[in-house]
Design an enzyme around this catalytic site. Structure first.
Site, PDB file in Angstrom:
ATOM      1  N   HIS A 336       0.831  -1.208   0.000  1.00 55.97           N
ATOM      2  CA  HIS A 336       0.000   0.000   0.000  1.00 55.97           C
ATOM      3  C   HIS A 336       0.864   1.256   0.000  1.00 55.97           C
ATOM      4  CE1 HIS A 336      -3.104  -2.929   1.438  1.00 55.97           C
ATOM      5  NE2 HIS A 336      -3.853  -2.202   0.621  1.00 55.97           N
ATOM      6  N   ASN A 337       1.582   1.435  -1.080  1.00 51.43           N
ATOM      7  CA  ASN A 337       2.452   2.596  -1.240  1.00 51.43           C
ATOM      8  C   ASN A 337       2.032   3.387  -2.475  1.00 51.43           C
ATOM      9  OD1 ASN A 337       3.484   1.093  -3.458  1.00 51.43           O
ATOM     10  ND2 ASN A 337       4.917   0.053  -2.073  1.00 51.43           N
ATOM     11  N   GLN A 545      -4.841 -17.290  -3.645  1.00 51.04           N
ATOM     12  CA  GLN A 545      -5.168 -16.486  -4.817  1.00 51.04           C
ATOM     13  C   GLN A 545      -6.329 -17.080  -5.599  1.00 51.04           C
ATOM     14  OE1 GLN A 545      -3.873 -13.340  -5.567  1.00 51.04           O
ATOM     15  NE2 GLN A 545      -3.212 -13.734  -3.465  1.00 51.04           N
TER      16      GLN A 545
END
Length: 656
Positions: A336-337, A545
């Protein structure tokens, strides 16, 4: 047809004259818009679990033949309606057609507010039935069955809930049933707990027994609740660096072509030439721009859309804001950048360019969506909302445990705008600023993953309800419907990693798992229970996934593809290919229980039908979790229409 899934049949394209909508433009005025096409079937594409059966909703075993009779009347059984309210409308339409046939009413003998469906091409073969006809009793019985089912559904509706809540509750029950099978293995159980705790917004119910604490419990808790530290005041927004923007002020005389200085302008320009295509390599942009990905991408998108000129945004101020915003994303956070923020921004940009959405949204709505995508994770600490709540963090206390991070992202972003050198909306009038702020808040709050099922149910209910409505026209004639589409658009962009090229998807997957593992490490050190999928010693990435795609990503993108058909078909193809690749990577061993996934594949291909008991206990509560193919050419014309209103009747906050 199987019970629980009601069919609505269209064998022609219903079209209507072009309509106009009252959107929110740069002047706060109205603007004529065009429409888009909704598909009527998925063709041969693999469908999500939402299209499984739920027979407990039906009244009797005879309902299967009743559903089959609905399909046969129109001669087209490809389109499946799964949201309860749209199912009721579809059933009532069948009742109406049967009534006309049974009563032999001439088309012009009764005054009706609705056009007759019998006279249309879809129902030409429905001849008048004489009382002596051998089909008379059968048709009468089917009509009564349809009417009874509709009445039963309408009588049990909880009046304090919206019709989309009905779909949300149904989808949650279906998902719980799916996960109960998926979680039979240890790894599957961990994945199920993760999906429940992350993507389902469970209302916290208070156990009355827990309120009756004994005197000893009260005494012991009071002794252990003392803290050695005094919490800092909550009067300022944490995460905002002081002074704002001064270290990032742009001092050049001319704006860089792509908003950033780079030693590789030709390489960067080549990548950004494809900014309107799906799957741009954000990691390469980060490498070429010294991690100024968000500044570069957002600047490019605003330039391509001519938003700086439209809203008179000063170029230097815009760069100041972008650089300051990017500086407030924490670079050390693995996922989360600002690279993730840039990816969501560019993905939103592409979705807005869908031919089906051409001219649907006004420039102010478009800018709000792109801005919301750019800021949606600013100052993200790399921890989940539930972790912040469980540890009584300052942010959780400030926002009362409700969408903690999402509220924080908004607060930081709008606080940055208050800096004189960063106010990119300085030339918007008061109503425009109010409208933009409301839209951005609504879109960013919708990125709270616990709201996922509600968002999905809202969108699917809206689409399906309008499909079965008489005219087939979807009216985006109010703020609620318009923001609902934009919310789902940004949400889709936020959950788009599995739809990207496999090499990019795998990098995103590695990053989010590392972020989860770092949280798990902190939980282990603090003696806390390790959150699902956060234990680096026993997480099963490949299977997680597959479950993530099957139960979360695929149903969402499937519904979005219905809205913008056929624009998202390539995205769905990539999603299925990536899912199959991760499926192939699941280790084949007794401990892996990979047969669970294989059984799921068989169910998706129609090999089995699952039951979804209406009164089944919520699995998430039990587990303790917290907060392709050939496409049909037929479609329903979706048009965006709205009657003109007087300027003084518009809502002060929305401008509508």
């Amino acid at each position: 047809m199987t019970p629980g899934v009601r069919k609505v049949m269209f064998d022609r394209l219903l079209s209507c004259p072009a309509g106009y909508t009252k959107g929110i433009d740069e002047r706060g005025s109205t603007e004529g818009l065009s429409g888009l096409i909704l598909p009527q079937s998925h063709g041969h594409r693999r469908e999500s679990f939402l299209y499984r059966t739920e027979p407990e909703f039906e009244l009797s075993s005879s309902t299967q033949s009743r559903n089959s009779s609905i399909a046969s009347e129109a001669g087209h059984g490809d389109d499946l309606i799964v949201t309860p309210f749209a199912q009721i409308l579809a059933s009532l339409r069948s009742v109406r057609n049967n009534y006309i046939s049974l009563t032999n009413l001439p088309q012009n003998s009764h005054r009706s507010r609705r056009p007759s469906l019998v006279s249309g091409p879809s129902f030409n073969h429905l001849s008048r039935i004489e009382p002596t006809d051998e089909n008379y009793v059968r048709r009468a019985g089917e009509t009564l069955e349809e009417l009874d089912w509709c009445l039963d559904q309408l009588e049990t509706i909880q009046t304090h809930r919206s019709v989309s809540d009905m779909a949300s509750s149904k989808f949650k029950r279906m998902l719980n049933k799916e996960l109960s099978h998926f979680s039979e293995s240890k790894s599957g159980n961990q994945i199920s707990e993760y999906i429940c705790s992350t993507f389902l917004d469970k209302q916290q119910e208070v156990d009355i027994n827990n309120l009756r604490l004994s005197e000893e419990d009260t005494t012991s808790r009071s002794k252990s609740s003392g803290r050695g530290k005094v919490a800092p005041p909550l009067s300022q927004i944490s995460g905002v660096k002081k002074p704002l923007g001064h270290t990032n002020s742009f001092s050049g005389s001319t704006l860089p072509e792509h908003g950033v200085q780079t030693k590789h302008p030709e390489q960067l320009a080549k990548i950004l030439d494809n900014s309107e295509r799906w799957g741009v390599d954000m990691f390469k942009i980060a490498e070429l721009t010294d991690n100024k990905t968000l500044t570069c991408v957002t600047f490019t998108v605003f330039q391509e859309r001519d938003l700086l000129k439209t809203f008179k945004i000063p170029g230097k101020v815009f760069l100041n804001f972008l650089q300051t915003l990017e500086d407030h994303y924490i670079r050390d956070v693995p996922y989360h950048n600002s690279i993730h923020a840039a990816d969501v921004t560019q993905s939103t940009h592409v979705l807005l360019n869908s031919p089906a959405l051409e001219s649907v949204f006004t420039p102010l709505e478009v800018m709000s969506a792109i801005f919301a995508a750019a800021i949606h994770d600013v100052d993200h600490p790399g921890l989940t909302n539930q972790f912040l709540i469980n540890t009584s963090s300052e942010l959780a206390l400030m926002y009362n445990d409700e969408s903690v991070l999402e509220n924080h992202h908004l607060a930081v972003a709008f606080k940055l705008l208050q800096n004189q050198d960063c106010d990119i909306f300085v030339n918007l009038n008061k109503k425009q600023r109010q409208t933009l702020r409301k839209m951005v808040i609504d879109m960013v709050l919708a990125t709270d993953m616990s709201k996922h099922m509600s968002l999905l149910a809202d969108l699917k209910t809206m689409v399906e309800t309008k499909k079965v409505a008489g005219s087939g026209v979807l009216l985006l004639d109010n703020y609620t419907d318009r923001i609902q589409v934009l919310q789902n658009m940004v949400h889709c962009a936020d959950l788009s990693n599995p739809t990207k090229p496999l090499d990019l998807y795998r990098q995103w997957c590695d990053r989010i798992m590392e972020e989860f593992f770092q949280q798990g490490d902190r939980e282990r050190e603090a003696g806390l229970d390790i959150s699902p999928m956060c234990d680096r010693h026993n997480a099963t990435v490949e299977k997680s996934q597959v479950g993530f795609i099957d139960y979360i990503v695929h149903p969402l993108w499937e519904t979005w593809a219905d809205l913008v058909h056929p624009d998202a078909q390539d995205i769905l193809d990539a999603l299925e290919d990536n899912r199959d690749w991760y499926q192939s990577q699941i280790p084949v061993s007794p401990a892996s229980s990979s047969s669970d996934i294989r059984e799921e594949d068989e169910g998706r291909s129609g090999g089995s039908q699952e039951d979804y008991p209406e009164d089944e206990e919520d699995k998430c509560t039990r587990s303790g979790g917290g907060g392709g193919g050939e496409d049909a050419c037929h479609g329903v014309k979706l048009q965006v229409t709205l009657q003109e209103e007087e300027e003084n009747d518009r809502d002060e906050n929305t401008g509508m």
